[in-house]
Design a protein around this motif. Sequence first.
Motif, PDB file in Angstrom:
ATOM      1  N   GLN A  90       0.808  -1.214   0.000  1.00 41.57           N
ATOM      2  CA  GLN A  90       0.000   0.000   0.000  1.00 41.57           C
ATOM      3  C   GLN A  90       0.844   1.268   0.000  1.00 41.57           C
ATOM      4  O   GLN A  90       0.405   2.306  -0.511  1.00 41.57           O
ATOM      5  N   VAL A  91       2.048   1.203   0.541  1.00 44.35           N
ATOM      6  CA  VAL A  91       2.975   2.329   0.375  1.00 44.35           C
ATOM      7  C   VAL A  91       3.201   2.566  -1.112  1.00 44.35           C
ATOM      8  O   VAL A  91       3.167   3.707  -1.605  1.00 44.35           O
ATOM      9  N   MET A  92       3.412   1.490  -1.852  1.00 47.05           N
ATOM     10  CA  MET A  92       3.622   1.603  -3.291  1.00 47.05           C
ATOM     11  C   MET A  92       2.384   2.121  -4.008  1.00 47.05           C
ATOM     12  O   MET A  92       2.477   2.952  -4.919  1.00 47.05           O
ATOM     13  N   GLU A  93       1.210   1.632  -3.600  1.00 51.30           N
ATOM     14  CA  GLU A  93      -0.031   1.957  -4.302  1.00 51.30           C
ATOM     15  C   GLU A  93      -0.557   3.350  -3.971  1.00 51.30           C
ATOM     16  O   GLU A  93      -1.147   4.018  -4.826  1.00 51.30           O
ATOM     17  N   ARG A  94      -0.375   3.800  -2.725  1.00 52.77           N
ATOM     18  CA  ARG A  94      -1.088   4.994  -2.271  1.00 52.77           C
ATOM     19  C   ARG A  94      -0.224   6.225  -2.037  1.00 52.77           C
ATOM     20  O   ARG A  94      -0.748   7.336  -1.961  1.00 52.77           O
ATOM     21  N   LEU A  95       1.070   6.046  -1.887  1.00 50.79           N
ATOM     22  CA  LEU A  95       1.933   7.167  -1.522  1.00 50.79           C
ATOM     23  C   LEU A  95       2.945   7.469  -2.620  1.00 50.79           C
ATOM     24  O   LEU A  95       3.275   6.595  -3.424  1.00 50.79           O
ATOM     25  N   PRO A  96       3.466   8.691  -2.631  1.00 47.23           N
ATOM     26  CA  PRO A  96       4.547   9.003  -3.570  1.00 47.23           C
ATOM     27  C   PRO A  96       5.910   8.575  -3.031  1.00 47.23           C
ATOM     28  O   PRO A  96       6.930   8.846  -3.640  1.00 47.23           O
ATOM     29  N   HIS A  97       5.931   7.895  -1.877  1.00 47.05           N
ATOM     30  CA  HIS A  97       7.174   7.474  -1.231  1.00 47.05           C
ATOM     31  C   HIS A  97       7.471   6.005  -1.554  1.00 47.05           C
ATOM     32  O   HIS A  97       6.624   5.288  -2.072  1.00 47.05           O
ATOM     33  N   GLU A  98       8.660   5.581  -1.172  1.00 50.73           N
ATOM     34  CA  GLU A  98       9.064   4.193  -1.378  1.00 50.73           C
ATOM     35  C   GLU A  98       9.266   3.453  -0.057  1.00 50.73           C
ATOM     36  O   GLU A  98       9.145   2.221  -0.027  1.00 50.73           O
ATOM     37  N   LEU A  99       9.582   4.151   1.034  1.00 48.01           N
ATOM     38  CA  LEU A  99       9.927   3.499   2.295  1.00 48.01           C
ATOM     39  C   LEU A  99       9.407   4.309   3.465  1.00 48.01           C
ATOM     40  O   LEU A  99       9.626   5.528   3.534  1.00 48.01           O
ATOM     41  N   LEU A 100       8.704   3.631   4.390  1.00 48.14           N
ATOM     42  CA  LEU A 100       8.286   4.222   5.657  1.00 48.14           C
ATOM     43  C   LEU A 100       8.871   3.390   6.791  1.00 48.14           C
ATOM     44  O   LEU A 100       8.951   2.159   6.689  1.00 48.14           O
ATOM     45  N   ILE A 101       9.237   4.046   7.896  1.00 40.84           N
ATOM     46  CA  ILE A 101       9.834   3.326   9.009  1.00 40.84           C
ATOM     47  C   ILE A 101       9.164   3.699  10.328  1.00 40.84           C
ATOM     48  O   ILE A 101       8.538   4.752  10.451  1.00 40.84           O
ATOM     49  N   GLY A 102       9.303   2.800  11.310  1.00 39.54           N
ATOM     50  CA  GLY A 102       8.939   3.082  12.684  1.00 39.54           C
ATOM     51  C   GLY A 102       7.531   3.597  12.881  1.00 39.54           C
ATOM     52  O   GLY A 102       6.556   3.046  12.358  1.00 39.54           O
ATOM     53  N   ASP A 103       7.427   4.690  13.634  1.00 42.76           N
ATOM     54  CA  ASP A 103       6.119   5.245  13.966  1.00 42.76           C
ATOM     55  C   ASP A 103       5.352   5.682  12.720  1.00 42.76           C
ATOM     56  O   ASP A 103       4.125   5.578  12.674  1.00 42.76           O
ATOM     57  N   GLY A 104       6.070   6.172  11.721  1.00 44.35           N
ATOM     58  CA  GLY A 104       5.395   6.586  10.496  1.00 44.35           C
ATOM     59  C   GLY A 104       4.782   5.409   9.765  1.00 44.35           C
ATOM     60  O   GLY A 104       3.663   5.497   9.237  1.00 44.35           O
ATOM     61  N   ALA A 105       5.494   4.280   9.742  1.00 43.80           N
ATOM     62  CA  ALA A 105       4.953   3.083   9.107  1.00 43.80           C
ATOM     63  C   ALA A 105       3.725   2.587   9.857  1.00 43.80           C
ATOM     64  O   ALA A 105       2.724   2.184   9.242  1.00 43.80           O
ATOM     65  N   ALA A 106       3.775   2.629  11.204  1.00 46.17           N
ATOM     66  CA  ALA A 106       2.630   2.179  12.002  1.00 46.17           C
ATOM     67  C   ALA A 106       1.440   3.122  11.829  1.00 46.17           C
ATOM     68  O   ALA A 106       0.289   2.676  11.758  1.00 46.17           O
ATOM     69  N   ARG A 107       1.702   4.409  11.753  1.00 46.87           N
ATOM     70  CA  ARG A 107       0.611   5.367  11.543  1.00 46.87           C
ATOM     71  C   ARG A 107      -0.088   5.088  10.206  1.00 46.87           C
ATOM     72  O   ARG A 107      -1.321   5.084  10.119  1.00 46.87           O
TER      73      ARG A 107
END
Length: 325
Positions: A90-107
Amino acid sequence: MIILTNNEGKSGIGTTARLLREGRAALDAIEAGVRLVEDDETVRTVGRGGWPNLLGEVELDGSVMDGSTLRTGAVGGLKGFRHPVSVARQVMERLPHELLIGDGAARFAAEIGEERGELLADHSRKAYQRWFDGEVSPADRANWPDVPLTPYCQNAVDPEIGKDTTVFLALDAAGHIATGTSTSGWGWKYPGRLGDSPIIGAGAYADTRYGACACTGAGEMTIRAGTARAVVLYMKMGMSVERAVKEAVDDMRALKGGLISRVTIHAIDARGTHYVAAVNGLPTNHYWVWLPGMPEPESRPCEIIQISEDRPQDKPTAMKVYTDV
């Protein structure tokens, strides 16, 4: 068509094979298979069955890559959610980013309604408690976790335990290639450690024009060598999939320090040819593969490639093991 996975992928490859036979896209089939591995508590290095970090917390990493668009999604240090591979998708499908970590990934996982869950299984909780009681000094136990963790990171657990993951590589009927990875990372790792699984180009890489590669073992080594991307680039240069993997192993010979003996490289090319090599592996090292015409996926031995054991940094010191494997 082809599916390739490491030995930890056994519980998911059957579903991935069925979906490919039904005409599903490679990435859809991979995600479905990896999710089953993440739910399999007998797999001690992925999902809920994984080992915790030094603080007794399970942190999950995962990634996906679409070889036809070269889009990627990855998460690292994800806590409290059962399926990092789906969050990465879903990071790939919904965001303009490639990698989320830690609290941001959980959010983000919470925002998209991803499944929550307790990640510390009973076997991991008991193993962690045995380690804590046996290795942490009385003074540090009294002040835990507000103590220096570095000494415990160096001596927590036998280095042959808890440094694996699951990787899936697939070529679908339409000729598209994709990869997916998932891991709980190095057992008893320093909190916040990322291995190669969420690092695109280190732990996995896919390009439908040429092929795909994914790695298991001590991810620190494939991060340093950029192994997955290197294998695909060597195929782009015209090398066979076997020659490309062996060229990437030669790149590792220049690395000084680290557990290079714990790396296994899995690769496929655009024609569906595959090759798997375990660096300084054991005869028992194996992988799973499915090809059209096979009624079920097959387990096959990895090729063992030796790198000189004269490298003293590859020889782990004797350490106590606090797992129940």
